[in-house]
Structure formats: C-alpha cells, structure tokens
Motif scaffolding. Structure first.
Motif, PDB file in Angstrom:
ATOM      1  N   ARG A  66       0.732  -1.579   0.132  1.00 44.43           N
ATOM      2  CA  ARG A  66       0.240  -0.117  -0.162  1.00 44.43           C
ATOM      3  C   ARG A  66       1.144   1.377  -0.030  1.00 44.43           C
ATOM      4  O   ARG A  66       0.307   2.430  -0.456  1.00 44.43           O
ATOM      5  N   VAL A  67       1.985   1.082   0.371  1.00 46.75           N
ATOM      6  CA  VAL A  67       2.615   2.525   0.896  1.00 46.75           C
ATOM      7  C   VAL A  67       3.912   2.655   0.023  1.00 46.75           C
ATOM      8  O   VAL A  67       4.577   3.774  -0.029  1.00 46.75           O
ATOM      9  N   ARG A  68       4.626   1.655  -0.974  1.00 48.52           N
ATOM     10  CA  ARG A  68       5.738   1.180  -1.331  1.00 48.52           C
ATOM     11  C   ARG A  68       5.679   2.406  -2.691  1.00 48.52           C
ATOM     12  O   ARG A  68       4.720   2.461  -3.317  1.00 48.52           O
ATOM     13  N   GLY A  69       6.667   3.129  -3.199  1.00 45.40           N
ATOM     14  CA  GLY A  69       6.729   3.892  -3.769  1.00 45.40           C
ATOM     15  C   GLY A  69       6.236   4.857  -3.212  1.00 45.40           C
ATOM     16  O   GLY A  69       6.711   6.310  -4.401  1.00 45.40           O
ATOM     17  N   GLN A  70       5.734   5.943  -2.492  1.00 48.40           N
ATOM     18  CA  GLN A  70       5.860   7.167  -1.921  1.00 48.40           C
ATOM     19  C   GLN A  70       6.929   7.320  -1.133  1.00 48.40           C
ATOM     20  O   GLN A  70       8.284   7.338  -0.076  1.00 48.40           O
ATOM     21  N   GLY A  71       7.545   8.904  -1.849  1.00 49.07           N
ATOM     22  CA  GLY A  71       8.921   9.339  -1.176  1.00 49.07           C
ATOM     23  C   GLY A  71      10.097   9.353  -1.789  1.00 49.07           C
ATOM     24  O   GLY A  71       9.932   7.862  -2.468  1.00 49.07           O
ATOM     25  N   ARG A  72      10.432  10.083  -2.327  1.00 51.88           N
ATOM     26  CA  ARG A  72      11.884   9.971  -2.928  1.00 51.88           C
ATOM     27  C   ARG A  72      13.300  10.153  -2.076  1.00 51.88           C
ATOM     28  O   ARG A  72      13.871  11.311  -2.229  1.00 51.88           O
ATOM     29  N   ALA A  73      13.966   8.982  -1.344  1.00 50.83           N
ATOM     30  CA  ALA A  73      15.023   9.784  -0.254  1.00 50.83           C
ATOM     31  C   ALA A  73      15.860   9.600  -1.110  1.00 50.83           C
ATOM     32  O   ALA A  73      16.002   8.748  -2.276  1.00 50.83           O
ATOM     33  N   LYS A  74      17.266   9.573  -0.719  1.00 49.36           N
ATOM     34  CA  LYS A  74      18.519   9.572  -1.492  1.00 49.36           C
ATOM     35  C   LYS A  74      18.745   8.693  -0.795  1.00 49.36           C
ATOM     36  O   LYS A  74      19.486   9.076   1.126  1.00 49.36           O
ATOM     37  N   VAL A  75      19.091   7.197  -1.360  1.00 55.70           N
ATOM     38  CA  VAL A  75      19.839   6.556  -0.070  1.00 55.70           C
ATOM     39  C   VAL A  75      21.328   5.930  -0.252  1.00 55.70           C
ATOM     40  O   VAL A  75      21.521   6.007  -1.801  1.00 55.70           O
ATOM     41  N   VAL A  76      21.916   5.914   0.795  1.00 52.02           N
ATOM     42  CA  VAL A  76      23.218   5.748   0.661  1.00 52.02           C
ATOM     43  C   VAL A  76      23.802   4.438   1.511  1.00 52.02           C
ATOM     44  O   VAL A  76      23.527   4.150   2.935  1.00 52.02           O
ATOM     45  N   GLY A  77      24.598   3.321   0.346  1.00 57.28           N
ATOM     46  CA  GLY A  77      24.952   2.232   1.606  1.00 57.28           C
ATOM     47  C   GLY A  77      26.337   2.730   1.578  1.00 57.28           C
ATOM     48  O   GLY A  77      27.432   3.217   0.805  1.00 57.28           O
ATOM     49  N   ILE A  78      26.580   2.458   3.380  1.00 62.06           N
ATOM     50  CA  ILE A  78      28.028   2.325   3.153  1.00 62.06           C
ATOM     51  C   ILE A  78      28.918   1.168   3.834  1.00 62.06           C
ATOM     52  O   ILE A  78      27.984   0.273   4.844  1.00 62.06           O
ATOM     53  N   THR A  79      29.444   1.386   3.100  1.00 60.29           N
ATOM     54  CA  THR A  79      30.557  -0.373   3.273  1.00 60.29           C
ATOM     55  C   THR A  79      31.895  -0.052   3.472  1.00 60.29           C
ATOM     56  O   THR A  79      32.574   0.378   3.010  1.00 60.29           O
ATOM     57  N   GLY A  80      32.450  -1.478   3.907  1.00 56.60           N
ATOM     58  CA  GLY A  80      33.835  -1.369   4.137  1.00 56.60           C
ATOM     59  C   GLY A  80      34.681  -2.865   5.190  1.00 56.60           C
ATOM     60  O   GLY A  80      33.237  -2.836   5.885  1.00 56.60           O
ATOM     61  N   SER A  81      35.828  -3.031   5.866  1.00 59.09           N
ATOM     62  CA  SER A  81      35.595  -3.916   6.129  1.00 59.09           C
ATOM     63  C   SER A  81      35.519  -3.547   7.748  1.00 59.09           C
ATOM     64  O   SER A  81      35.273  -2.677   8.113  1.00 59.09           O
ATOM     65  N   PRO A  82      34.967  -4.389   8.798  1.00 58.38           N
ATOM     66  CA  PRO A  82      34.902  -4.227   9.822  1.00 58.38           C
ATOM     67  C   PRO A  82      36.027  -3.517  10.722  1.00 58.38           C
ATOM     68  O   PRO A  82      37.346  -4.128  10.708  1.00 58.38           O
ATOM     69  N   GLY A  83      35.815  -2.657  11.939  1.00 58.52           N
ATOM     70  CA  GLY A  83      37.263  -2.181  12.146  1.00 58.52           C
ATOM     71  C   GLY A  83      37.865  -0.357  11.413  1.00 58.52           C
ATOM     72  O   GLY A  83      38.682   0.197  11.501  1.00 58.52           O
TER      73      GLY A  83
END
Length: 314
Positions: A42-59
């Motif tokens: 019902r709610v999917r597709g509403q809103g337009r967020a900037k989605v930032v993935g942050i990855t990298g090794s532990p530590g």
C-alpha cells in the motif's frame, strides 16, 4: 476481517507519522508477516529518499563516519533514517548494541531513526528484509537513508544493488588496499573514504586507489569515483565527503540514472525471495538431494522438481 482492521489501523498511524507504527511495520516486514507485506504494497513507491550505502571492512570506522554524516544531513534540515545491517550476527543481534551505542547522540533527535537488522530466515532472508525496510523508511518520509553493512564479502556487492550511492570506507592500517582490489568491490564504489587518515600510510593508500581506479571500467554517465581523506573521530573531511555524496546524487539525476536504481532494487528483492524459497525447499528435499549426489538426477532436474512438484523427476 480482523486482518483488514489491523491493516487499516497500522496504515493510518504510519501515514500520520507515528514512529511506533513504523517500528511495528519494520518488525512485521522483517519477519515476513502477511500484515507487513500488505502494508508495504500500500505504501511502497511514496517518497524519494537519497539512499546511501556505506560498506567496508570491520574496524574501518563506518559507524563513527555514519554518525558524522547524520550530523551533516541534520545541519541541512534532512530527516534521516539509518539501517545497520549485520549479516554475520543471525542469533545474537550483534548489530543492535554496537551501532546503537555509537550513534546514541541521536537518540533524542526526532529527525533521526536508527534500526538494526540482524535476522535471518524471513522471506528473502536479510537481503529481502533490507530492501523492504528501505521501502518503508522511504514511504515514511525520510529525506536520506544510510544503509550501513558490516562488510563481509557478498554484503558489499549486495549493498550496491540496494543503494543509489555506495561509499566504500577504507583505512590505511588494515591492509585495506588489498581487500578493496578483490574482484567486485572496487567496481561497486561510487565514492571512497580513506578514514583514520591520521594513521601512517594514508597518502600511499590514496595513490594505490587512484592507480587502481585508472584501470577500472568507466561508470554510468562517466562518473569518476572521488577519494576523500577523513578522520571520523574528529569530523575532519566529513563535510567534503557529504558534498561528494550530493554531487553523485546530482549526477544520477542529470543522467536519468535514478529510475534504473529503483528497478534494480526491486529486481534484487524478487531474487532474494526466490533464493530464500530455494534454500528452504532444499532443506526439506533430502531424497532429491541424495539422488543428485548419486548421479541419478542433475541439479537442474532436482530444481525443476522443487519448483513444480507436479513434474515428477524420472
């Protein structure tokens, strides 16, 4: 009928901006509950967020850096959602304590919502739950969503399929250059942060990254991934990094690349559900698996039999 009443109530509270309704919806979706799935549709597709993935090794200091980036976003008046994804911790919920403690300064800020995902076994597994949670946060009206992963192998590549912008965090001291050059990881990053730049070897790592990037294939729209030296503990270089995230978002808009990202996210979600179905069905298909092991069936024949039980294998 009770299901419908529950759905109407939850949707009403969700749309009214009730944070408890958001938390409930995330729990339902993560568990693969039908009520969560129904709300999501019902709610999917509403809103337009900037989605930032942050990855990298532990530590590498990802959580501290994410914490600083949240501050930058809040300075600009953005409403921020954070998903801390820990695929390595299916039982203990390890993500919850670590990330929540590190980001505790935002605890009283109503403009920041932090959620840890550390579960397995829901429909689509952790990958499917992450995309579904993203869709809920976006529909709830967050302007920017940070998805932080613990960074073990596949999750680094997965996050690039989920995020609009992928930031790879490396450190000079951890032999990270070698890790980053492993197949696939260099190709997924839109930006690089060399964090803990105050440690020895920071400049050398930047030069190694630059050399490697010169050999890597061009990115969509001709984007060239920039490298930012940061010291998350003091906030040094974080404002410049945030401007880099903004520049990449503008690049996506200018080249019409955002819609492709949305479609890829949905494709990834469907794939995740299929993979989880396959994993579950093979768990209870001992006889079929035994016949494959003995050479009586090919893996393809066994898979087809699982997909279509009416097509009995010979």
């Amino acid at each position: 009928m009770a299901h419908e009443a529950h759905l109407e109530d939850l949707e009403g509270r969700f749309r009214a901006g009730d944070v408890r309704a958001l938390a409930r919806a995330l729990t339902l979706v993560e568990a693969g509950h039908p009520l969560g799935q129904a709300l999501l549709k019902r709610v999917r597709g509403q809103g337009r967020a900037k989605v930032v993935g942050i990855t990298g090794s532990p530590g590498a200091g990802k959580s501290t850096l994410t914490d600083r980036l949240i501050l930058e976003a809040r300075k600009r008046g953005e409403k921020v959602g954070v998903l801390a994804v820990d695929p390595s911790s299916p039982f203990t919920g390890g993500a919850i304590l670590g990330d929540r403690i590190r980001m505790m300064r935002h605890h009283q800020d109503p403009g920041v919502y932090i959620r840890s995902l550390a579960s397995r076994g829901a429909l689509g597994g952790l990958a499917g739950a992450t995309v579904a949670a993203l869709a809920l946060l976006e529909a709830f009206g967050f302007d920017r969503i940070f998805v932080e992963t613990v960074g073990v192998g596949q999750s680094e590549v997965d996050i690039a399929r989920v995020a609009d912008t992928t930031l790879l965090v490396l450190t000079p001291a951890a032999g990270d250059a070698v890790q980053a050059f492993k197949a696939g990881v260099m190709e997924i990053a839109d930006l690089f942060a060399v964090n803990k730049f105050d440690l020895p070897g920071g400049e050398r790592l930047i030069q190694e990254l630059k050399s490697a990037l010169e050999l890597s294939p061009p990115r969509p729209g001709g984007w060239r991934p920039p490298i930012y030296p940061t010291v998350a503990a003091t906030g040094e270089g974080v404002e410049e990094l945030f401007e880099g995230l903004e520049a990449h978002h503008r690049h996506l808009l200018e080249h019409g690349l955002l819609e492709g990202h949305r479609l890829e996210r949905a494709r990834f979600e469907v794939e995740s559900v299929l993979q989880e179905w396959g994993r579950r069905r093979t768990q209870s298909a001992g006889e079929l698996v035994r016949r494959v092991a003995q050479g009586e069936l090919s893996p393809e024949e066994a898979a087809l039999a699982l997909l279509d039980p009416s097509a009995k294998p010979a």
